[in-house]
Scaffold this motif. Structure first.
Motif, mmCIF file in Angstrom:
data_model
loop_
_atom_site.group_PDB
_atom_site.id
_atom_site.type_symbol
_atom_site.label_atom_id
_atom_site.label_comp_id
_atom_site.label_asym_id
_atom_site.label_seq_id
_atom_site.Cartn_x
_atom_site.Cartn_y
_atom_site.Cartn_z
ATOM 1 N N ASN A 503 0.844 -1.212 0.000
ATOM 2 C CA ASN A 503 0.000 0.000 0.000
ATOM 3 C C ASN A 503 0.870 1.249 0.000
ATOM 4 O O ASN A 503 0.624 2.190 -0.747
ATOM 5 N N ILE A 534 0.116 10.014 -0.978
ATOM 6 C CA ILE A 534 -1.047 10.889 -1.199
ATOM 7 C C ILE A 534 -1.836 11.192 0.084
ATOM 8 O O ILE A 534 -2.582 12.153 0.139
ATOM 9 N N HIS A 549 -13.769 -1.488 1.931
ATOM 10 C CA HIS A 549 -13.779 -0.021 1.942
ATOM 11 C C HIS A 549 -12.577 0.521 1.179
ATOM 12 O O HIS A 549 -11.443 0.194 1.481
ATOM 13 N N ARG A 550 -12.836 1.365 0.208
ATOM 14 C CA ARG A 550 -11.757 2.033 -0.516
ATOM 15 C C ARG A 550 -11.888 3.522 -0.278
ATOM 16 O O ARG A 550 -12.988 4.072 -0.304
ATOM 17 N N ASN A 553 -9.481 8.859 -1.782
ATOM 18 C CA ASN A 553 -8.224 9.277 -2.402
ATOM 19 C C ASN A 553 -7.804 8.339 -3.534
ATOM 20 O O ASN A 553 -6.863 8.593 -4.245
ATOM 21 N N THR A 554 -8.510 7.205 -3.696
ATOM 22 C CA THR A 554 -8.064 6.247 -4.706
ATOM 23 C C THR A 554 -8.913 6.369 -5.957
ATOM 24 O O THR A 554 -10.132 6.400 -5.899
ATOM 25 N N GLY A 561 -7.444 -2.265 -6.779
ATOM 26 C CA GLY A 561 -7.569 -2.849 -5.436
ATOM 27 C C GLY A 561 -9.014 -3.143 -5.117
ATOM 28 O O GLY A 561 -9.924 -2.704 -5.818
ATOM 29 N N LEU A 562 -9.198 -3.870 -4.035
ATOM 30 C CA LEU A 562 -10.547 -4.291 -3.655
ATOM 31 C C LEU A 562 -10.997 -3.727 -2.319
ATOM 32 O O LEU A 562 -12.136 -3.846 -1.941
ATOM 33 N N GLY A 563 -10.026 -3.170 -1.587
ATOM 34 C CA GLY A 563 -10.382 -2.693 -0.256
ATOM 35 C C GLY A 563 -10.412 -3.816 0.764
ATOM 36 O O GLY A 563 -11.173 -3.760 1.740
ATOM 37 N N LEU A 566 -6.362 -3.886 4.125
ATOM 38 C CA LEU A 566 -6.284 -3.391 5.508
ATOM 39 C C LEU A 566 -7.202 -4.185 6.435
ATOM 40 O O LEU A 566 -6.905 -4.350 7.615
ATOM 41 N N PHE A 592 1.025 3.735 9.264
ATOM 42 C CA PHE A 592 0.183 2.679 9.836
ATOM 43 C C PHE A 592 0.967 2.057 10.984
ATOM 44 O O PHE A 592 2.143 1.720 10.824
HETATM 45 P P1 ADP Z 1 -6.980 -1.389 -1.479
HETATM 46 O O1 ADP Z 1 -5.622 -0.804 -1.383
HETATM 47 O O2 ADP Z 1 -7.052 -2.635 -2.210
HETATM 48 O O3 ADP Z 1 -8.014 -0.398 -1.903
HETATM 49 P P2 ADP Z 1 -6.793 -1.607 1.405
HETATM 50 O O4 ADP Z 1 -7.681 -2.250 2.375
HETATM 51 O O5 ADP Z 1 -5.382 -2.031 1.420
HETATM 52 O O6 ADP Z 1 -7.456 -1.829 -0.029
HETATM 53 O O7 ADP Z 1 -6.857 -0.082 1.631
HETATM 54 C C1 ADP Z 1 -8.081 0.527 1.799
HETATM 55 C C2 ADP Z 1 -8.015 1.999 1.412
HETATM 56 O O8 ADP Z 1 -7.111 2.657 2.308
HETATM 57 C C3 ADP Z 1 -7.422 2.243 0.060
HETATM 58 O O9 ADP Z 1 -8.410 2.175 -0.931
HETATM 59 C C4 ADP Z 1 -6.853 3.631 0.211
HETATM 60 O O10 ADP Z 1 -7.887 4.570 0.062
HETATM 61 C C5 ADP Z 1 -6.427 3.694 1.647
HETATM 62 N N1 ADP Z 1 -5.006 3.451 1.879
HETATM 63 C C6 ADP Z 1 -4.430 2.340 2.364
HETATM 64 N N2 ADP Z 1 -3.111 2.508 2.524
HETATM 65 C C7 ADP Z 1 -2.826 3.755 2.130
HETATM 66 C C8 ADP Z 1 -1.622 4.547 2.065
HETATM 67 N N3 ADP Z 1 -0.443 4.058 2.442
HETATM 68 N N4 ADP Z 1 -1.740 5.804 1.610
HETATM 69 C C9 ADP Z 1 -2.928 6.306 1.232
HETATM 70 N N5 ADP Z 1 -4.092 5.633 1.271
HETATM 71 C C10 ADP Z 1 -4.046 4.361 1.719
#
Ligand code: ADP
Length: 617
Positions: A503, A534, A549-550, A553-554, A561-563, A566, A592
């Motif tokens: 990530n 970002i 959950h996404r 910002n993505t 990604g699928l969300g 995390l 994190f």
């Molecule tokens: P994915 O990356 O597949 O969307 P994640 O569960 O890993 O799913 O992350 C969930 C959301 O958290 C992402 O869609 C993104 O919006 C945000 N995110 C996770 N890690 C970061 C990071 N290092 N910087 C910015 N946004 C992040």
């Protein structure tokens, strides 16, 4: 003092007390009914006081006193009839005839010399008939209402009937003076009974009210359980409207359901929906103030709608908000052509029914919410079952595709377009495989709650995880404590670190560094993964660790990604008795932080034997 005198004093005292109560009521909430009640008891008070004063000053038997009594006594049934007319309109001709007849009787008394003799008998018959008619009017009203009002009406009806009899006997006494001793005693007893009946009707003590109210209360509560099961708030509202009419004896009732989004009360009637904003009409005002309201003259109290009130013939309105705690659910309004005789009772009843409505509507709301949550959970379970079946089935052919793509890539000439195609085939197949693995992980993690711990050094596990991630990972550095011992589920820790680091790489520019720090904190181990990418909007931060959950910002096209990543990280941290948190600023970057228990914790909350030794050392 003789027993007869004693009875007479008690009756007089109660009548005077009722006169005081009626005066206070007229002052507090003026209405025609309050005025006529006041006049009724005022006339009795005047007759009693005049009689007593005359006795004291030796004026007894004076013709003027007789005239006062004549006019006053004949006014009593007439006033009772007016009282009946105040809350239930009587035929015009009845009222006109009664008014004329009473005026005639009064004139006969004033103009003709005493003794009145046989004329009296005719007059007494008229007074008696009027009294009985009024008494029946109260009885009819009692039958239409329920609870406290019903009992009070019955008492007033009994009092009025007795009054008619007492007046009849008094009249007979005038014509047949010989019967005086007998009639005197009978009338004293009847007077006491009648004054007690009026007392119960016009000023019932609290304990009586409570006991009369109880059956209504119990019925309302029993009915609440059935109402909750109705399919929608509208059906509930309709039943409550019927209930309100039956219990209060009003002409009609309406339940407005509060529509939070539109900011209006929605009433449904025969002519469709009626939307009333807070503050509009008496109902809207009661809702806005969140307090019960009563108006005996709606057209005067809400002049902006006077025309409508007049057109519908509604003059009396009682409204009470339907509210449960902080939840505004609606409003109950009951209306009638004339104000009720006992306004306080009706307001009390409307309040009770509004409380019942609040209970029912709120329970209904909660039940619906609970059903939705259950349906969601069931849907998620079905989705999970389906996905895990699909994922399992897809995994095998996918592995074959991936292997063949790798083989193809190796056998191709590096710069050729076919080699590029093979490489993109491999990358995409790998991505698909990662998605499938993520799905399966989520399902597996939901089933599994504890880590399979083996003694290991977390720093080593973290480094291994990063090293196996390939080229891009060179911009990730690991520092912190040289070693952090503990019992860890190694494959899960690998997965955790890889998710967080990938990530961090994904959501930052290719030349920005990613820092991973591993350190011990007493019985805990802490892993920080920091990027300068970002960043994450504040609104998203609380939800990030939910499945699917996404963040906002993505952009799907740029960051696939699928969300799930995390969500999996959170599961892994929890399997290790820990947690995961994030701090982030848009455009600056994110950190994190994963906190893990280094050793499994026994039921007593202490690290297990091995762990305790390790920490101590
Ligand atoms: P994915 O990356 O597949 O969307 P994640 O569960 O890993 O799913 O992350 C969930 C959301 O958290 C992402 O869609 C993104 O919006 C945000 N995110 C996770 N890690 C970061 C990071 N290092 N910087 C910015 N946004 C992040």
């Amino acid at each position: 003092m003789s027993a007869q005198e004693f009875l007479s004093y008690v009756s007089q005292a109660i009548f005077l007390a009722l006169f005081v109560v009626a005066s206070v009521r007229l002052f507090r909430r003026p209405s025609w009914a309050a005025l006529d009640t006041f006049l009724f008891f005022a006339v009795i008070a005047v007759i009693l006081v005049a009689g007593d004063v005359a006795d004291i000053v030796g004026f007894a038997g004076h013709p003027t006193l007789s005239v006062v009594n004549w006019v006053g006594i004949s006014a009593l049934p007439f006033l009772l009839l007016r009282l009946v007319d105040d809350f239930r309109p009587q035929p015009m001709w009845v009222m006109a005839l009664a008014t004329l007849a009473w005026a005639g009787v009064a004139l006969v008394g004033i103009l003709t010399p005493q003794p009145w003799g046989l004329v009296s008998l005719v007059v007494v018959a008229f007074v008696f008939a009027l009294g009985i008619y009024a008494s029946l009017g109260f009885l009819r009203e009692a039958r239409r209402s329920s609870g406290v009002t019903q009992h009070r009406m019955q008492a007033v009806a009994v009092g009025s009937g007795l009054l008619a009899v007492v007046l009849l006997l008094a009249g007979v006494n005038v014509v047949f003076p010989d019967a005086t001793p007998v009639i005197g005693v009978v009338n004293q007893v009847l007077s006491l009974a009648l004054v007690l009946a009026y007392f119960v009707g016009f000023a019932p003590p609290a304990f009586l009210r409570r006991s009369w109210q109880e059956p209504t209360l119990r019925a309302l509560l029993a009915e609440a359980a059935q109402l909750v099961q109705l399919p929608d708030p509208r059906s509930i509202a309709r039943r409550i409207e019927e209930r309100a009419v039956a219990v209060t004896g009003a002409d009609g009732a309406g339940v407005g359901i509060w529509d939070e989004q539109a900011g209006v009360l929605v009433f449904e009637g025969a002519n469709g929906e009626r939307l009333i904003p807070p503050g509009d009409f008496i109902a809207g005002r009661s809702f806005q103030a969140q307090a019960p309201m009563f108006s005996g003259r709606a057209e005067r109290d809400a002049p902006e709608h006077a025309a409508e009130y007049r057109a519908t013939g509604i003059h009396a309105i009682a409204a009470s908000p339907i509210t449960s705690g902080d939840h505004r659910l609606g409003l109950l309004v009951v209306y009638a052509a004339r104000p009720p005789l006992f306004t306080d009772d009706v307001l009390g009843l409307v309040g009770l029914i509004a409380e019942q409505a609040a209970l029912v509507l709120r329970s209904h709301q909660l039940l619906r919410e609970a059903a939705q949550v259950r349906a969601m959970a069931e849907m998620t379970r079905l989705k999970d079952d389906f996905l895990s079946v699909v994922a399992h089935d897809v995994r095998t052919p996918l592995t074959t595709i991936l292997l063949n793509a790798e083989l193809l890539e190796q056998t191709m000439d590096g710069g050729s377009s076919n080699a590029r195609r093979a490489s993109s085939l491999r990358t995409e197949a790998l991505r698909l495989k990662q998605l499938v693995e993520d799905y399966l992980d989520v399902v597996r993690a939901d089933e599994r709650r504890a880590a399979r711990r083996e003694p290991a050094d977390l720093v080593v596990l973290v480094r291994e995880a990063i090293d196996s991630m390939g080229e891009d990972v060179r911009r990730a550095t690991v520092d912190g404590d040289p070693s952090v011992d503990g019992g860890y589920d190694a494959p899960r820790i690998h997965q955790l670190v890889q998710n967080l680091v990938s990530n961090a790489l994904k959501y930052s520019e290719p030349d920005e560094p990613v820092q991973v720090t591993v350190r011990a904190d007493g019985a805990d181990a802490i892993i920080d993964v920091t990027d300068h990418g970002i960043g994450i909007p504040d609104d998203d931060q609380a939800m990030l660790f939910e499945r699917f959950h996404r963040g906002q910002n993505t952009d799907d096209r740029r960051y696939g990604g699928l969300g799930l990543g995390l969500y999996i990280c959170k599961q892994i941290a929890e399997e290790h008795g820990g947690s995961i948190t994030v701090t982030s600023r848009i455009g600056v970057g994110s950190t994190f932080t994963v906190r893990l228990r280094r050793w499994a914790v026994t039921d007593e909350g202490a690290p297990d034997a091995v762990g305790a030794d390790e920490i101590a050392s």
